[in-house]
Design a protein around this motif. Sequence first.
Motif, PDB file in Angstrom:
ATOM      1  N   THR A  24       0.560 -13.102   3.347  1.00 62.32           N
ATOM      2  CA  THR A  24       1.033 -11.846   2.674  1.00 62.32           C
ATOM      3  C   THR A  24       2.183 -11.729   1.799  1.00 62.32           C
ATOM      4  OG1 THR A  24       2.596 -11.735   4.574  1.00 62.32           O
ATOM      5  CG2 THR A  24       0.298 -10.763   4.990  1.00 62.32           C
ATOM      6  N   THR A  25       2.420 -12.804   1.247  1.00 66.13           N
ATOM      7  CA  THR A  25       3.623 -12.876   0.245  1.00 66.13           C
ATOM      8  C   THR A  25       3.124 -12.720  -1.161  1.00 66.13           C
ATOM      9  OG1 THR A  25       3.310 -15.503  -0.016  1.00 66.13           O
ATOM     10  CG2 THR A  25       4.755 -14.605   2.031  1.00 66.13           C
ATOM     11  N   ILE A  26       3.844 -12.564  -2.044  1.00 66.71           N
ATOM     12  CA  ILE A  26       3.511 -12.436  -3.377  1.00 66.71           C
ATOM     13  C   ILE A  26       2.916 -13.718  -3.833  1.00 66.71           C
ATOM     14  CG2 ILE A  26       4.651 -11.854  -5.665  1.00 66.71           C
ATOM     15  CD1 ILE A  26       6.600  -9.999  -4.364  1.00 66.71           C
ATOM     16  N   ASP A  27       3.716 -14.962  -3.552  1.00 62.80           N
ATOM     17  CA  ASP A  27       3.349 -15.969  -4.033  1.00 62.80           C
ATOM     18  C   ASP A  27       1.860 -16.304  -3.521  1.00 62.80           C
ATOM     19  OD1 ASP A  27       6.497 -17.866  -3.861  1.00 62.80           O
ATOM     20  OD2 ASP A  27       5.769 -16.649  -5.395  1.00 62.80           O
ATOM     21  N   ALA A  28       1.419 -16.009  -2.425  1.00 60.72           N
ATOM     22  CA  ALA A  28       0.166 -16.075  -1.882  1.00 60.72           C
ATOM     23  C   ALA A  28      -0.909 -15.527  -2.802  1.00 60.72           C
ATOM     24  CB  ALA A  28       0.203 -15.800  -0.284  1.00 60.72           C
ATOM     25  N   ASN A 144      -8.665 -13.797   1.289  1.00 63.23           N
ATOM     26  CA  ASN A 144      -7.503 -14.684   0.722  1.00 63.23           C
ATOM     27  C   ASN A 144      -6.716 -15.485   1.989  1.00 63.23           C
ATOM     28  OD1 ASN A 144      -5.963 -15.901  -1.296  1.00 63.23           O
ATOM     29  ND2 ASN A 144      -4.150 -14.382  -1.050  1.00 63.23           N
ATOM     30  N   GLU A 145      -7.565 -15.934   2.858  1.00 64.62           N
ATOM     31  CA  GLU A 145      -7.022 -16.844   4.130  1.00 64.62           C
ATOM     32  C   GLU A 145      -7.661 -18.045   3.778  1.00 64.62           C
ATOM     33  OE1 GLU A 145      -7.023 -12.613   6.482  1.00 64.62           O
ATOM     34  OE2 GLU A 145      -7.778 -14.473   7.682  1.00 64.62           O
ATOM     35  N   THR A 146      -6.819 -19.071   4.546  1.00 72.14           N
ATOM     36  CA  THR A 146      -7.231 -20.429   4.411  1.00 72.14           C
ATOM     37  C   THR A 146      -7.134 -21.057   5.720  1.00 72.14           C
ATOM     38  OG1 THR A 146      -6.786 -20.674   2.095  1.00 72.14           O
ATOM     39  CG2 THR A 146      -7.114 -22.772   3.281  1.00 72.14           C
ATOM     40  N   TYR A 147      -7.995 -21.866   6.407  1.00 72.63           N
ATOM     41  CA  TYR A 147      -7.647 -22.318   7.786  1.00 72.63           C
ATOM     42  C   TYR A 147      -7.889 -23.783   7.840  1.00 72.63           C
ATOM     43  CZ  TYR A 147      -7.546 -17.567   9.472  1.00 72.63           C
ATOM     44  OH  TYR A 147      -7.187 -16.173   9.605  1.00 72.63           O
ATOM     45  N   ILE A 181      -3.372 -22.023   7.043  1.00 72.27           N
ATOM     46  CA  ILE A 181      -2.590 -23.019   6.341  1.00 72.27           C
ATOM     47  C   ILE A 181      -1.778 -22.456   5.281  1.00 72.27           C
ATOM     48  CG2 ILE A 181      -2.936 -24.771   4.473  1.00 72.27           C
ATOM     49  CD1 ILE A 181      -5.602 -25.454   5.589  1.00 72.27           C
ATOM     50  N   PRO A 182      -0.312 -22.578   5.360  1.00 71.41           N
ATOM     51  CA  PRO A 182       0.576 -21.739   4.618  1.00 71.41           C
ATOM     52  C   PRO A 182       0.450 -22.080   2.967  1.00 71.41           C
ATOM     53  CG  PRO A 182       1.631 -23.813   5.349  1.00 71.41           C
ATOM     54  CD  PRO A 182       0.226 -23.546   6.078  1.00 71.41           C
ATOM     55  N   PHE A 183       0.577 -20.984   2.098  1.00 71.82           N
ATOM     56  CA  PHE A 183       0.859 -21.230   0.753  1.00 71.82           C
ATOM     57  C   PHE A 183       2.038 -21.436   0.253  1.00 71.82           C
ATOM     58  CE2 PHE A 183       1.740 -19.612  -3.435  1.00 71.82           C
ATOM     59  CZ  PHE A 183       0.697 -20.160  -4.203  1.00 71.82           C
ATOM     60  N   ARG A 184       2.325 -22.736  -0.295  1.00 73.74           N
ATOM     61  CA  ARG A 184       3.780 -22.999  -0.655  1.00 73.74           C
ATOM     62  C   ARG A 184       3.752 -23.150  -2.477  1.00 73.74           C
ATOM     63  NH1 ARG A 184       5.948 -23.358   4.181  1.00 73.74           N
ATOM     64  NH2 ARG A 184       4.848 -24.614   5.720  1.00 73.74           N
ATOM     65  N   LEU A 185       4.590 -23.036  -3.058  1.00 69.23           N
ATOM     66  CA  LEU A 185       4.913 -23.061  -4.399  1.00 69.23           C
ATOM     67  C   LEU A 185       4.363 -24.532  -5.060  1.00 69.23           C
ATOM     68  CD1 LEU A 185       5.634 -21.703  -7.117  1.00 69.23           C
ATOM     69  CD2 LEU A 185       7.896 -22.721  -6.985  1.00 69.23           C
ATOM     70  N   ALA A 187       2.991 -27.155  -2.855  1.00 68.68           N
ATOM     71  CA  ALA A 187       1.870 -27.674  -1.968  1.00 68.68           C
ATOM     72  C   ALA A 187       1.055 -26.348  -1.717  1.00 68.68           C
ATOM     73  CB  ALA A 187       2.273 -28.200  -0.724  1.00 68.68           C
ATOM     74  N   LYS A 188       0.075 -25.874  -2.555  1.00 71.67           N
ATOM     75  CA  LYS A 188      -0.624 -24.627  -2.354  1.00 71.67           C
ATOM     76  C   LYS A 188      -1.466 -24.489  -1.183  1.00 71.67           C
ATOM     77  CE  LYS A 188      -0.760 -23.753  -7.274  1.00 71.67           C
ATOM     78  NZ  LYS A 188       0.022 -24.731  -7.903  1.00 71.67           N
ATOM     79  N   VAL A 189      -1.878 -25.626  -0.874  1.00 71.17           N
ATOM     80  CA  VAL A 189      -2.362 -25.740   0.516  1.00 71.17           C
ATOM     81  C   VAL A 189      -2.080 -26.739   1.482  1.00 71.17           C
ATOM     82  CG1 VAL A 189      -4.882 -26.142   1.602  1.00 71.17           C
ATOM     83  CG2 VAL A 189      -4.566 -25.034  -0.932  1.00 71.17           C
ATOM     84  N   ASP A 190      -0.808 -26.389   2.241  1.00 70.91           N
ATOM     85  CA  ASP A 190      -0.168 -27.450   2.483  1.00 70.91           C
ATOM     86  C   ASP A 190      -0.683 -27.897   4.276  1.00 70.91           C
ATOM     87  OD1 ASP A 190       2.073 -28.886   3.228  1.00 70.91           O
ATOM     88  OD2 ASP A 190       3.429 -27.507   3.897  1.00 70.91           O
ATOM     89  N   TYR A 191      -1.779 -28.564   3.902  1.00 66.94           N
ATOM     90  CA  TYR A 191      -2.615 -29.105   5.089  1.00 66.94           C
ATOM     91  C   TYR A 191      -1.679 -29.899   6.143  1.00 66.94           C
ATOM     92  CZ  TYR A 191      -4.150 -32.806   2.193  1.00 66.94           C
ATOM     93  OH  TYR A 191      -4.370 -34.020   1.479  1.00 66.94           O
ATOM     94  N   LEU A 192      -0.891 -30.946   5.449  1.00 68.34           N
ATOM     95  CA  LEU A 192       0.055 -31.768   5.972  1.00 68.34           C
ATOM     96  C   LEU A 192       0.907 -31.236   7.037  1.00 68.34           C
ATOM     97  CD1 LEU A 192       1.022 -34.809   3.602  1.00 68.34           C
ATOM     98  CD2 LEU A 192      -1.240 -34.434   5.230  1.00 68.34           C
TER      99      LEU A 192
END
Length: 206
Positions: A24-28, A144-147, A181-185, A187-192
């Motif tokens: 739900t963030t702007i970056d996401a 817009n959800e990644t699991y 999976i969180p979206f980060r600036l 690591a866009k798909v931070d699965y680790l």
Amino acid sequence: MKYPKGSKKIANTSVDTSKPKKHTTIDAHANRGMTLEKEIVETNQYYLDSDRAVIHKKPTPVQVVQVDYPKRSAAVIKEAYYQRPSTTDFNGLYKGKHIDFEAKETNKNVLPFQNIHVHQVEHMKKIENHGGISFFIIRFKKKNETYFLRLRPFLYVWEEKYLGDRKSIPYEFIVEHGIVIPFRLQAKVDYLSIIDQVCELEEKKS
């Protein structure tokens, strides 16, 4: 929980039941339009540059059968074919563990089984049997959800396919048994970060 068609109950592999379900963030929302595969490739490059892990996309072996040389310094492939079916999309090493996973995107509220091949699932089973970590990264594009979905819960639904009862995995199942999976600036798909959670939980149980 009882699954349709008399399926057996399986252990819930979710780590945190209070985890957020949506980006739900702007970056996401800023990453819309970029394919899941490209985002994972960029994420893997960030992991490599920061010395967190060595994980790459697997190349698919190709047999070239015809090449034209319009110039001495250039070659154009005119005909080629895949030598053998590929296994999963990505593999590598993280904290001494073999990581092996498949990435899938869908515009529907289900993940169709037609997008997943038997040889891929058999390969993933072997990885788990030999102590590796195998999983799916699944993106629902409209939401817009990644699991992150481990192989184990996936298999219970997959096996129903061969009984003729299922042709897809419902969104609700993936939400319940997967981990967002969180979206980060960088690591866009931070699965680790999810793998760390899963391994920590498994260590506590052992």
